[in-house]
Design an enzyme around this catalytic site. Structure first.
Site, mmCIF file in Angstrom:
data_model
loop_
_atom_site.group_PDB
_atom_site.id
_atom_site.type_symbol
_atom_site.label_atom_id
_atom_site.label_comp_id
_atom_site.label_asym_id
_atom_site.label_seq_id
_atom_site.Cartn_x
_atom_site.Cartn_y
_atom_site.Cartn_z
ATOM 1 N N ASN A 117 0.750 -1.070 0.074
ATOM 2 C CA ASN A 117 -0.201 -0.042 -0.222
ATOM 3 C C ASN A 117 0.853 1.370 -0.008
ATOM 4 O OD1 ASN A 117 -1.949 -1.901 0.260
ATOM 5 N ND2 ASN A 117 -2.753 -1.240 2.118
ATOM 6 N N THR A 162 -14.211 38.764 -30.448
ATOM 7 C CA THR A 162 -15.019 38.183 -29.232
ATOM 8 C C THR A 162 -16.404 37.943 -30.004
ATOM 9 O OG1 THR A 162 -16.054 40.507 -28.849
ATOM 10 C CG2 THR A 162 -14.052 40.154 -27.640
ATOM 11 N N HIS A 163 -16.779 36.848 -29.333
ATOM 12 C CA HIS A 163 -18.073 36.241 -29.884
ATOM 13 C C HIS A 163 -17.794 35.711 -31.357
ATOM 14 C CE1 HIS A 163 -20.198 38.017 -26.525
ATOM 15 N NE2 HIS A 163 -19.355 38.863 -26.732
ATOM 16 N N SER A 284 -7.273 14.396 -48.899
ATOM 17 C CA SER A 284 -8.439 13.246 -48.869
ATOM 18 C C SER A 284 -8.450 12.231 -49.917
ATOM 19 C CB SER A 284 -9.711 14.227 -49.140
ATOM 20 O OG SER A 284 -10.839 13.761 -49.840
ATOM 21 N N LYS A 290 -7.815 18.702 -51.183
ATOM 22 C CA LYS A 290 -7.883 18.861 -49.870
ATOM 23 C C LYS A 290 -6.409 18.883 -49.433
ATOM 24 C CE LYS A 290 -11.324 18.510 -47.493
ATOM 25 N NZ LYS A 290 -12.167 19.359 -46.967
ATOM 26 N N ASN A 292 -5.987 19.030 -45.101
ATOM 27 C CA ASN A 292 -6.725 19.294 -44.037
ATOM 28 C C ASN A 292 -5.689 19.270 -42.775
ATOM 29 O OD1 ASN A 292 -9.352 18.636 -45.423
ATOM 30 N ND2 ASN A 292 -8.720 16.623 -45.228
ATOM 31 N N GLU A 297 -6.732 18.919 -35.456
ATOM 32 C CA GLU A 297 -8.247 18.339 -35.139
ATOM 33 C C GLU A 297 -8.161 17.079 -34.140
ATOM 34 O OE1 GLU A 297 -10.751 18.008 -38.744
ATOM 35 O OE2 GLU A 297 -8.790 18.343 -39.777
ATOM 36 N N TYR A 324 -6.288 1.897 2.544
ATOM 37 C CA TYR A 324 -6.196 1.644 0.923
ATOM 38 C C TYR A 324 -7.426 0.465 0.482
ATOM 39 C CZ TYR A 324 -4.566 -1.213 -3.164
ATOM 40 O OH TYR A 324 -4.531 -1.677 -4.351
ATOM 41 N N GLN A 329 -6.133 0.589 -7.440
ATOM 42 C CA GLN A 329 -5.125 0.031 -8.602
ATOM 43 C C GLN A 329 -5.556 0.573 -9.912
ATOM 44 O OE1 GLN A 329 -3.926 -4.286 -8.642
ATOM 45 N NE2 GLN A 329 -5.241 -4.467 -10.457
ATOM 46 N N LYS A 332 -3.866 4.173 -12.113
ATOM 47 C CA LYS A 332 -2.680 4.271 -13.075
ATOM 48 C C LYS A 332 -3.091 4.658 -14.433
ATOM 49 C CE LYS A 332 -0.545 2.107 -9.734
ATOM 50 N NZ LYS A 332 -1.808 1.576 -9.104
HETATM 51 N N1 ARG Z 1 -1.625 -4.106 -7.377
HETATM 52 C C1 ARG Z 1 -1.899 -3.089 -6.425
HETATM 53 C C2 ARG Z 1 -2.226 -1.572 -6.853
HETATM 54 O O1 ARG Z 1 -1.727 -1.361 -7.848
HETATM 55 C C3 ARG Z 1 -0.896 -3.257 -5.198
HETATM 56 C C4 ARG Z 1 -1.338 -2.742 -3.864
HETATM 57 C C5 ARG Z 1 -1.969 -3.902 -3.568
HETATM 58 N N2 ARG Z 1 -2.155 -4.208 -1.879
HETATM 59 C C6 ARG Z 1 -3.110 -4.963 -1.578
HETATM 60 N N3 ARG Z 1 -3.209 -4.825 -0.352
HETATM 61 N N4 ARG Z 1 -3.779 -5.834 -2.263
HETATM 62 O O2 ARG Z 1 -2.758 -0.765 -5.980
#
Ligand code: ARG
Length: 465
Positions: A117, A162-163, A284, A290, A292, A297, A324, A329, A332
């Site tokens: 954790n 503006t606008h 295109s 074209k 573009n 975009e 935790y 998890q 990420k």
């Molecule tokens: N794979 C977990 C994560 O990315 C790691 C931490 C897990 N801790 C646990 N007590 N299961 O968050």
């Protein structure tokens, strides 16, 4: 794929009497994406083990063996020679298991006074800290591209809208520096976020801290963290730093999107203000003529997923109890995706900004359309002693006459002006026309040429140009 993996012993398996379900194992693994943090994981483990040696939990030999093998594992991963096992769930247990394979019991000491954790939080903080530094450099690159154009475009007067209606004339570099200011605020926000990111989580262990005699000041020092989280329960549930970082990236994406939008319409035949480099355009498959602005975009379009990352993190952390929970998890992937997206957009923006051509003749040919000098005229009347509301009405009536007779304000005779307002004298012509209106400006932060010159010089100075 899971069936081919050799059965591994889970580091936490002591209490278990049943094997993990294979589908659940696949569902719950994170190594497929958190292996991206392997350098941070190893850096954190080396710092942690060095601290364990400092306080006498590890011997010198044990620490040195751990450090040596962790560095060797890092090299193996960098060379793509390490096979990650999803049965070992994440990068943390994959690295630790590889260490144990080399060092046996010594490797089994690394996780002393630590939990995944506080480990995952540490790795993520280290990763975001690096990401902030990289984004700062990329933002700086875009700022330099805009500032780098300013001298060459100094004499170009363009309409400010503006606008999306013609408003007042400004120097082109005044527009360029408007974007530079936005990206500067993005850099400031990242720098501010970095302070909170740069906090040590390790030592919080699972949620309550540890009874072992660790020294968190040492770990913080080894990892360059400026603060130590003061509450173990708080820090194991804290993902504010990731949410903040996601917001900062969303704001960058939104700034890029606004710029892309401006340049998309300004490069149309209708506007004909800008020519985007062909290297960043596509054609295109059916319309041979074209060219573009797809790069712009896509930059505008990619904002959606970056804002989506922020939304995901906010929803993810809403209603998470203290300390935790495995939900975390999920923090990420959105952050990684937003970072990759914003990074490539910034990396592309710099050469697009530098390589785009201003279509000076086309801009100049229509500059005196749309009464861009009306406000300049009104301010002249105010200086002549006319109250603002009356001056506004006078100019409005004259603009109406101009529209009806197809003339710009500078084409009116002095008598015609006097008819509407006796205080008008021959000096009025010095304030009419877009270029005169720009030159009449005075206030700090305005498009007055000396103000713009001052701002260009201070940005050059700040950015080391
Ligand atoms: N794979 C977990 C994560 O990315 C790691 C931490 C897990 N801790 C646990 N007590 N299961 O968050």
């Amino acid at each position: 794929m899971a069936a081919e993996q050799k059965k591994v012993v889970k580091p936490w398996g002591g209490v278990f009497t049943e094997a993990t379900d294979a589908l659940f194992e696949q569902f719950s693994e994170s190594v497929s994406f958190d292996s991206r943090m392997y350098e941070q994981d190893i850096k954190g483990s080396i710092a942690h083990s060095r601290m364990l040696f400092d306080v006498g939990i590890l011997t010198k030999e044990e620490f040195e063996a751990i450090e040596r093998e962790l560095l060797a594992i890092k090299e193996r991963i960098a060379r793509g020679e390490m096979e990650f096992s999803t049965q070992l769930e994440d990068i943390h247990m994959n690295v630790e298991t590889a260490l144990e394979e080399k060092l046996g019991d010594v490797g089994r000491k690394l996780h002393t006074a630590r939990s995944r954790n506080d480990q995952v939080s540490t790795d993520f903080r280290l990763w975001i800290r690096d990401a902030i530094d990289r984004l700062d450099a990329l933002l700086c690159g875009v700022q330099k591209a805009f500032v780098g154009r300013c001298d060459g475009d100094f004499d170009v007067v363009v309409p400010a809208y503006t606008h999306t209606q013609r408003a007042q004339p400004v120097l082109a570099p005044h527009i360029w520096l408007a974007y530079v200011e936005k990206f500067e605020r993005d850099r400031e926000r990242l720098a501010d976020c970095r302070k909170r990111v740069n906090t040590l989580s390790l030592g919080a262990a699972a949620c309550a801290g540890t009874s072992l005699p660790i020294d968190r000041t040492k770990t913080a020092e080894y990892l360059g963290f400026e603060r130590i989280a003061a509450n173990s329960v708080d820090v194991s549930s804290d993902r504010d730093f990731a949410v903040e970082f996601a917001f900062d990236m969303a704001q960058i994406a939104i700034h890029l999107s606004g710029w892309a939008e401006d340049w998309i319409w300004q490069s149309t035949v209708e506007f004909d203000f800008l020519k985007i480099p062909q290297a960043y355009s596509t054609g295109s498959s059916i319309m041979p003529q074209k060219v573009n602005p797809d790069s712009l975009e896509l930059i505008r379009g990619k904002t959606a997923r970056v804002v989506g990352a922020l939304q995901s993190l906010l929803m993810l952390t809403k209603g998470i109890p203290l300390a935790y929970d495995r939900d975390l998890q999920e923090d990420k992937e959105p952050v990684f995706d937003a970072f990759d997206t914003v990074s490539i957009c910034l990396a592309l923006a710099a050469p697009i900004v530098a390589g785009t051509t201003l279509k000076r003749e086309s801009i100049a040919a229509r500059l005196d359309k749309g009464y861009l000098d009306a406000t300049s005229f009104m301010e002249y009347l105010i200086r002549q002693g006319v109250p603002q509301r009356s001056a506004h009405g006078i100019v409005g009536r004259l603009v109406r006459k101009g529209i009806d007779s197809g003339r710009a304000l500078a084409e009116f005779s002095l008598d015609e002006f006097k008819e509407e307002c006796p205080l008008v004298d021959e000096n009025v012509y010095k304030f009419l026309g877009a270029v005169n209106a720009v030159n009449a400006m005075k206030s700090y932060g305005s498009t007055a040429p000396d103000q713009v010159r001052f701002q260009i010089d201070s940005w050059k100075n700040k950015l080391g140009l």
